[in-house]
Design a protein around this motif. Structure first.
Motif, PDB file in Angstrom:
ATOM      1  N   ASP A 161       0.782  -1.246  -0.005  1.00 54.57           N
ATOM      2  CA  ASP A 161       0.156   0.072  -0.146  1.00 54.57           C
ATOM      3  C   ASP A 161       0.641   1.116   0.116  1.00 54.57           C
ATOM      4  N   VAL A 162       0.661   2.033  -0.955  1.00 54.28           N
ATOM      5  CA  VAL A 162       1.233   3.427  -0.824  1.00 54.28           C
ATOM      6  C   VAL A 162       0.159   4.506  -1.157  1.00 54.28           C
ATOM      7  N   ALA A 163       0.222   5.616  -0.456  1.00 54.76           N
ATOM      8  CA  ALA A 163      -1.216   6.392  -0.355  1.00 54.76           C
ATOM      9  C   ALA A 163      -1.100   7.242  -1.805  1.00 54.76           C
ATOM     10  N   GLU A 164       0.156   8.058  -1.763  1.00 53.76           N
ATOM     11  CA  GLU A 164       0.188   9.204  -2.768  1.00 53.76           C
ATOM     12  C   GLU A 164       0.787   8.644  -4.113  1.00 53.76           C
ATOM     13  N   ALA A 165       0.331   8.791  -5.163  1.00 50.12           N
ATOM     14  CA  ALA A 165       0.862   8.436  -6.517  1.00 50.12           C
ATOM     15  C   ALA A 165       1.710   9.779  -6.677  1.00 50.12           C
ATOM     16  N   GLU A 166       2.969   9.332  -7.209  1.00 47.60           N
ATOM     17  CA  GLU A 166       3.908  10.410  -7.526  1.00 47.60           C
ATOM     18  C   GLU A 166       4.461  10.369  -8.930  1.00 47.60           C
ATOM     19  N   PRO A 167       3.552  10.170 -10.224  1.00 49.40           N
ATOM     20  CA  PRO A 167       4.084   9.291 -11.419  1.00 49.40           C
ATOM     21  C   PRO A 167       4.953  10.530 -12.067  1.00 49.40           C
ATOM     22  N   PHE A 168       5.793   9.810 -12.842  1.00 47.36           N
ATOM     23  CA  PHE A 168       6.551  10.527 -13.860  1.00 47.36           C
ATOM     24  C   PHE A 168       5.566  10.955 -14.908  1.00 47.36           C
ATOM     25  N   ALA A 169       5.833  12.279 -15.398  1.00 51.00           N
ATOM     26  CA  ALA A 169       5.397  12.442 -16.887  1.00 51.00           C
ATOM     27  C   ALA A 169       6.003  11.666 -17.776  1.00 51.00           C
ATOM     28  N   VAL A 170       5.256  11.580 -18.988  1.00 51.27           N
ATOM     29  CA  VAL A 170       6.149  10.341 -19.685  1.00 51.27           C
ATOM     30  C   VAL A 170       5.806  10.649 -21.154  1.00 51.27           C
ATOM     31  N   THR A 171       6.455  10.473 -22.053  1.00 49.29           N
ATOM     32  CA  THR A 171       6.280  10.422 -23.597  1.00 49.29           C
ATOM     33  C   THR A 171       6.526   9.252 -24.192  1.00 49.29           C
ATOM     34  N   VAL A 242      10.355   8.448 -22.574  1.00 52.69           N
ATOM     35  CA  VAL A 242      11.169   9.304 -21.891  1.00 52.69           C
ATOM     36  C   VAL A 242      10.196  10.003 -20.862  1.00 52.69           C
ATOM     37  N   ARG A 243      10.837   9.886 -19.476  1.00 49.31           N
ATOM     38  CA  ARG A 243      10.097  10.074 -18.313  1.00 49.31           C
ATOM     39  C   ARG A 243      10.780  11.338 -17.618  1.00 49.31           C
ATOM     40  N   ALA A 244      10.051  12.051 -16.886  1.00 50.79           N
ATOM     41  CA  ALA A 244      10.816  13.146 -16.013  1.00 50.79           C
ATOM     42  C   ALA A 244       9.738  13.375 -14.840  1.00 50.79           C
ATOM     43  N   ASP A 245      10.243  14.383 -13.739  1.00 56.57           N
ATOM     44  CA  ASP A 245       9.363  14.610 -12.682  1.00 56.57           C
ATOM     45  C   ASP A 245       7.942  15.284 -13.145  1.00 56.57           C
ATOM     46  N   THR A 246       8.366  16.102 -14.232  1.00 54.11           N
ATOM     47  CA  THR A 246       7.264  17.301 -14.648  1.00 54.11           C
ATOM     48  C   THR A 246       7.323  17.350 -16.164  1.00 54.11           C
ATOM     49  N   ASN A 308       8.444  -1.029   3.614  1.00 52.52           N
ATOM     50  CA  ASN A 308      10.053  -0.831   3.504  1.00 52.52           C
ATOM     51  C   ASN A 308      10.089   0.308   1.902  1.00 52.52           C
ATOM     52  N   PRO A 309      10.921   1.418   2.389  1.00 48.59           N
ATOM     53  CA  PRO A 309      10.885   2.569   1.033  1.00 48.59           C
ATOM     54  C   PRO A 309      11.074   1.762   0.077  1.00 48.59           C
ATOM     55  N   ALA A 310      12.010   0.825  -0.158  1.00 40.18           N
ATOM     56  CA  ALA A 310      12.369   0.151  -1.520  1.00 40.18           C
ATOM     57  C   ALA A 310      11.181  -0.614  -2.198  1.00 40.18           C
ATOM     58  N   ASP A 311      10.056  -0.865  -1.337  1.00 37.99           N
ATOM     59  CA  ASP A 311       9.110  -1.567  -2.029  1.00 37.99           C
ATOM     60  C   ASP A 311       7.708  -0.645  -2.538  1.00 37.99           C
ATOM     61  N   VAL A 312       8.087   0.430  -2.255  1.00 38.50           N
ATOM     62  CA  VAL A 312       6.989   1.405  -2.509  1.00 38.50           C
ATOM     63  C   VAL A 312       6.961   2.063  -3.849  1.00 38.50           C
ATOM     64  N   THR A 313       7.886   1.943  -4.756  1.00 43.64           N
ATOM     65  CA  THR A 313       8.297   2.604  -5.716  1.00 43.64           C
ATOM     66  C   THR A 313       7.122   2.618  -7.128  1.00 43.64           C
ATOM     67  N   MET A 314       6.230   1.783  -6.831  1.00 48.25           N
ATOM     68  CA  MET A 314       5.261   1.623  -7.939  1.00 48.25           C
ATOM     69  C   MET A 314       4.388   2.937  -8.108  1.00 48.25           C
ATOM     70  N   ASN A 315       4.638   3.719  -6.957  1.00 52.33           N
ATOM     71  CA  ASN A 315       3.837   5.109  -7.000  1.00 52.33           C
ATOM     72  C   ASN A 315       4.313   6.097  -8.048  1.00 52.33           C
ATOM     73  N   ARG A 316       5.663   5.539  -8.533  1.00 55.32           N
ATOM     74  CA  ARG A 316       6.161   6.722  -9.554  1.00 55.32           C
ATOM     75  C   ARG A 316       5.993   6.141 -11.090  1.00 55.32           C
ATOM     76  N   ALA A 317       5.216   5.147 -11.239  1.00 57.22           N
ATOM     77  CA  ALA A 317       4.906   4.679 -12.547  1.00 57.22           C
ATOM     78  C   ALA A 317       3.844   5.877 -13.275  1.00 57.22           C
ATOM     79  N   SER A 318       4.161   6.054 -14.381  1.00 57.44           N
ATOM     80  CA  SER A 318       3.252   7.028 -15.262  1.00 57.44           C
ATOM     81  C   SER A 318       1.874   6.534 -15.270  1.00 57.44           C
ATOM     82  N   THR A 319       1.015   7.715 -15.497  1.00 57.06           N
ATOM     83  CA  THR A 319      -0.357   7.087 -15.631  1.00 57.06           C
ATOM     84  C   THR A 319      -0.972   8.383 -16.254  1.00 57.06           C
ATOM     85  N   ASP A 320      -2.139   8.056 -17.175  1.00 59.58           N
ATOM     86  CA  ASP A 320      -2.889   9.152 -17.944  1.00 59.58           C
ATOM     87  C   ASP A 320      -3.886   9.821 -16.603  1.00 59.58           C
ATOM     88  N   MET A 321      -3.979   9.121 -15.627  1.00 62.00           N
ATOM     89  CA  MET A 321      -4.793   9.685 -14.500  1.00 62.00           C
ATOM     90  C   MET A 321      -4.138  11.069 -14.228  1.00 62.00           C
TER      91      MET A 321
END
Length: 383
Positions: A161-171, A242-246, A308-321
């Motif tokens: 479980d990870v509450a907040e999504a922080e996805p990369f912007a992506v092309t 290609v992905r970036a924070d913004t 564990n912080p190493a397990d929560v990084t799915m929240n960085r996956a890009s999404t059109d949401m």
């Protein structure tokens, strides 16, 4: 009042529990790729129609999109949209758990509808095709979808479980080189090697990565690289992200990566064609208050956000949401299915059915509906 309504919602989820599990399993057993999800869209929307939702098939002209609406008996004071994804991955099926996304959104909507009349809540489920690189939500958004919503929400399976999504912007790009075929031994000088062009480009990208910030990702796969070792490849193709924070950082980066592909064409003489596979996915603009309600509701159901912080990084996956969140209030939490597999692995598809996944489904549907209720109760005086 809130506790009584939440108890009614939880009971409603229990009432449709077997239907939700059957829907999730049906989608899982019959995966369809983006823009081809005809059976999946029909299955998801069919459950909603059976529970009194009015159905708009082929929503806004997209063959595998739909909008299901249940209006309250009283006047509408608040409109909630549950988003459903149901496209699968090539060769991996539902290794991102979109079968659970659909079932959770359907369950949350049906359960919220059980209390919607007395509160003036309009409940919608929007079926959104082609999240895996096709940008279905962006196409819907540009045709007028979502803008009537006071809150858009969905929950996405992950290992934990990870509450907040922080996805990369992506092309998303389709990359193609066209050269000239020739016999590699007899007439090598008559050929233009399109595969060499791709190799030059990949080497250039690999070297570029040394100078890129940690907020950037560049990766891809070559889907066509030639047919025979004694024939110089005349065409090669690949898909690159290609992905970036913004979005702003992404736009600035794109030209640097394109120059790497241009280097392949320049070095070999092959012709380069780069075609966007979708419009850019944006970063997420999370409704912080609604996310806090979701977090509290998930904790009340026994979920945990102490992974564990190493397990929560799915929240960085890009999404059109992310694009939807730029226009309306939205949340996109991640809900764990347990186990050791991670998204886009074959074993994760296996983890998205079975006893643990069924608990995730029930918890996700309940937490989403409770969160929508909290938002409606808190915000109707301003709507």
């Amino acid at each position: 009042m809130s506790n009584a309504l939440k108890a009614k919602i939880a009971a409603a989820v229990g009432t449709v529990d077997r239907e939700l599990i059957a829907l999730s399993n049906q989608l899982h057993d019959d995966p369809e790729l983006g823009w081809q999800e005809h059976r999946s869209a029909a299955a998801v929307s069919g459950v909603l129609e059976a529970h009194g939702f009015e159905l708009d098939r082929r929503y806004l002209g997209l063959e595998t999109a739909f909008r299901a609406v249940r209006l309250p008996e009283s006047s509408v004071r608040f409109t909630v949209g549950f988003l459903a994804e149901y496209d699968a991955l090539p060769g991996l099926g539902h290794a991102c758990g979109h079968n659970l996304i659909s079932a959770m959104s359907v369950g949350g909507a049906i359960a919220l509808a059980a209390v919607a009349d007395e509160l003036g809540i309009a409940v919608e489920v929007i079926g959104t095709p082609a999240e895996e690189g096709g940008g279905g939500k962006i196409e819907l958004l540009e045709r007028g979808a979502f803008t009537n919503l006071n809150l858009a929400l969905m929950a996405h399976p992950a290992p934990v479980d990870v509450a907040e999504a922080e996805p990369f912007a992506v092309t998303h790009w389709h990359v193609q080189y066209d050269g000239q075929a020739a016999h590699a031994a007899a007439y090598p000088e008559r050929g233009t090697n399109a595969n060499d062009a791709f190799l030059v480009a990949q080497l250039a990208i690999a070297l570029l990565r040394q100078q890129l910030p940690s907020s950037v990702r560049v990766h891809g796969v070559q889907t066509c690289g030639g047919e025979a070792p004694n024939a110089i490849p005349e065409r090669t193709e690949g898909r690159w992200y290609v992905r970036a924070d913004t979005t702003a950082e992404l736009i600035a980066l794109e030209d640097r990566v394109l120059k790497c592909f241009e280097a392949g064409a320049l070095a070999t003489g092959a012709k380069l064609t780069v075609t966007p596979e979708s419009k850019r996915y944006a970063e997420m603009r999370t409704d912080a208050e609604a996310l806090d309600w979701y977090r509290r509701n998930a904790l009340a159901l026994g979920r945990s956000f102490d992974a564990n912080p190493a397990d929560v990084t799915m929240n960085r996956a890009s999404t059109d949401m992310g694009n939807v969140s730029q226009v309306v209030n939205a949340i996109h939490p991640y809900i764990g299915v347990g186990g050791t597999a991670s998204n886009h692995q074959a074993a994760f598809a296996d983890a998205c059915v079975g006893q643990a996944a069924e608990r995730t489904l029930r918890d996700g549907a309940t937490a989403l509906a409770w969160t929508a209720l909290d938002a409606a109760l808190s915000r109707t005086h301003t709507n």
